[in-house]
Scaffold this motif. Sequence first.
Motif, mmCIF file in Angstrom:
data_model
loop_
_atom_site.group_PDB
_atom_site.id
_atom_site.type_symbol
_atom_site.label_atom_id
_atom_site.label_comp_id
_atom_site.label_asym_id
_atom_site.label_seq_id
_atom_site.Cartn_x
_atom_site.Cartn_y
_atom_site.Cartn_z
ATOM 1 N N ALA A 7 0.838 -1.214 0.000
ATOM 2 C CA ALA A 7 0.000 0.000 0.000
ATOM 3 C C ALA A 7 0.864 1.252 0.000
ATOM 4 O O ALA A 7 0.504 2.269 -0.599
ATOM 5 C CB ALA A 7 -0.925 0.001 1.219
ATOM 6 N N ALA A 8 2.008 1.184 0.649
ATOM 7 C CA ALA A 8 2.910 2.340 0.693
ATOM 8 C C ALA A 8 3.717 2.447 -0.603
ATOM 9 O O ALA A 8 4.011 3.545 -1.078
ATOM 10 C CB ALA A 8 3.851 2.208 1.887
ATOM 11 N N ALA A 9 4.072 1.284 -1.162
ATOM 12 C CA ALA A 9 4.950 1.275 -2.346
ATOM 13 C C ALA A 9 4.206 1.673 -3.625
ATOM 14 O O ALA A 9 4.741 2.406 -4.458
ATOM 15 C CB ALA A 9 5.560 -0.108 -2.514
ATOM 16 N N TRP A 10 2.990 1.178 -3.784
ATOM 17 C CA TRP A 10 2.269 1.368 -5.059
ATOM 18 C C TRP A 10 2.055 2.821 -5.475
ATOM 19 O O TRP A 10 2.337 3.176 -6.625
ATOM 20 C CB TRP A 10 0.936 0.617 -5.030
ATOM 21 C CG TRP A 10 1.080 -0.862 -5.161
ATOM 22 C CD1 TRP A 10 2.238 -1.552 -5.391
ATOM 23 C CD2 TRP A 10 0.041 -1.839 -5.053
ATOM 24 N NE1 TRP A 10 1.981 -2.899 -5.432
ATOM 25 C CE2 TRP A 10 0.648 -3.106 -5.229
ATOM 26 C CE3 TRP A 10 -1.331 -1.769 -4.834
ATOM 27 C CZ2 TRP A 10 -0.085 -4.284 -5.194
ATOM 28 C CZ3 TRP A 10 -2.065 -2.939 -4.794
ATOM 29 C CH2 TRP A 10 -1.455 -4.182 -4.973
ATOM 30 N N PRO A 11 1.512 3.670 -4.575
ATOM 31 C CA PRO A 11 1.280 5.041 -5.046
ATOM 32 C C PRO A 11 2.568 5.699 -5.542
ATOM 33 O O PRO A 11 2.556 6.394 -6.564
ATOM 34 C CB PRO A 11 0.732 5.775 -3.822
ATOM 35 C CG PRO A 11 0.517 4.779 -2.757
ATOM 36 C CD PRO A 11 1.104 3.476 -3.181
ATOM 37 N N VAL A 12 3.677 5.462 -4.868
ATOM 38 C CA VAL A 12 4.940 6.089 -5.250
ATOM 39 C C VAL A 12 5.406 5.521 -6.587
ATOM 40 O O VAL A 12 5.661 6.252 -7.555
ATOM 41 C CB VAL A 12 6.011 5.831 -4.152
ATOM 42 C CG1 VAL A 12 7.386 6.295 -4.614
ATOM 43 C CG2 VAL A 12 5.610 6.517 -2.851
ATOM 44 N N LYS A 13 5.474 4.202 -6.639
ATOM 45 C CA LYS A 13 5.989 3.524 -7.827
ATOM 46 C C LYS A 13 5.164 3.840 -9.086
ATOM 47 O O LYS A 13 5.691 4.173 -10.137
ATOM 48 C CB LYS A 13 5.932 2.028 -7.504
ATOM 49 C CG LYS A 13 6.473 1.127 -8.504
ATOM 50 C CD LYS A 13 6.460 -0.282 -7.945
ATOM 51 C CE LYS A 13 6.355 -1.261 -9.077
ATOM 52 N NZ LYS A 13 6.572 -2.628 -8.652
#
Length: 434
Positions: A405-411
């Motif tokens: 959940a933390a990685a997806w928006p950034v990536k």
Amino acid sequence: MSDATKLYAQNGDPGFPRIVLPEIPNLAQMETYESNGGYAALKRALEMDPAAVTDVVKKSGLRGRGGAAFPTGLKWTFMPKGNEKPKYLAINADESEPGSFKDRQILEFNPHQLIEGILIASYAMGIKAAYIYIRGEYYKWYKILEKAVEEAYSRKYVGENIAGSNFSVDVYVHRGAGAYICGEESGLMESLEGKRGYPRVKPPFPAQNGLWGNPTTINNVETIANVPAIIWNGAEWFAKIGAEKHPGTLLYGVSGHVNRPGVFELPSGTLLTDLIYKYAGGVIGDKKIKMVIPGGSSMPPLRGDQLEGVKMDAESLKGVGSAIGTGGVIVMDEDTNLTKVLLRITKFYWDESCGQCTPCREGTGWMKKILQRMYDGGGKAEDLDLLVRVANNIEGNTICALGDAAAWPVKFTIQRFRKELEEELASQERSAAA
Ligand SMILES: Cc1cc2nc3c(=O)[nH]c(=O)nc-3n(C[C@H](O)[C@H](O)[C@H](O)COP(=O)(O)O)c2cc1C
């Protein structure tokens, strides 16, 4: 038996049923709910074999509304038969994902349908105790829910020998203390047990090793609120509404730069552009859309030029590289600063990481630091690749999905808006060199 047809009646206008949020005033009151046929589905379920109830839910195609869209009836079949051990139901009313504010509509306007769904689910799975885990900040909704549960007890819908049958179940409302991680199902169970909300390693899954080591099913509020309507109207009725592989209505919560933010109950598969322009009143000041997050802050965002024809259901969104999540649609206009958005989202996940897994605990902190530097004007060209590297080291490497959940928006924001972000960083480097 009273008739519940009115409760799940057709709503004239777009020609689809309102299943979990019927337009009936004062429905939160027991008298109104009962006079509109409430608890009739429970009585019908009690006349059925418990396995047949699960079968109807399975055939209906109902999928979880808590984020992963897992088939509900199938989940129920994972519960062991027999009563060697106590079995539990935990209802997830933690609703802490940014952009998600739909379950509280059910808690406020239709709590008895949730309770009725809990009773039917408990009957189907042989459960004698059900817990509703509600986020600590939802105090107002906690009070509404508690009153509704008390009323249901006083009418003998909850407790011993429900509606004259030999089925008994207790329902408890339990307040969380304001931690997003306690919405993750195993963190929720740890918290319910009075421990720190650290997610558990899976397998074993909750149906084998849940609350206090006993078989447990965890379902979202909206998921369970659908159950009485399915039992009343039948699996085929439900399966025909909306998208074939993800049927029913969904509560879409639309927020951000729209004229009329709110929660809209519409068939699954509704066009994203209809949601934004027809129901949420379009973009403020008629601006263009830069980005839309379709399912709560953790889901991969879409560019404004990717929205045409996108349908809001699990399979369609998967097809365009995103996910339905909780159906929380966040609309951002052309003037939105993407670095600011990512910094805000990343701060949330950094703050809410339970700290158990190193990649999540450290990675969210590093992403936050890099994004803060970029936001303060000190970004470097290599920051985008560095962010993606950190995000990739978090994704898939943690006990629970908070890491993803933390990685997806950034990536995915970097992947889909690379040019804009590169230009911004280049201009920061030029200013720093001047
Ligand atoms: C970090 C995190 C937070 C979550 N928060 C919630 C929540 O607030 N409400 C919810 O229903 N599901 C939440 N989930 C999903 C639950 O773990 C679980 O899948 C869901 O409650 C199952 O219900 P369903 O099958 O009815 O969708 C969260 C998951 C993660 C990883």
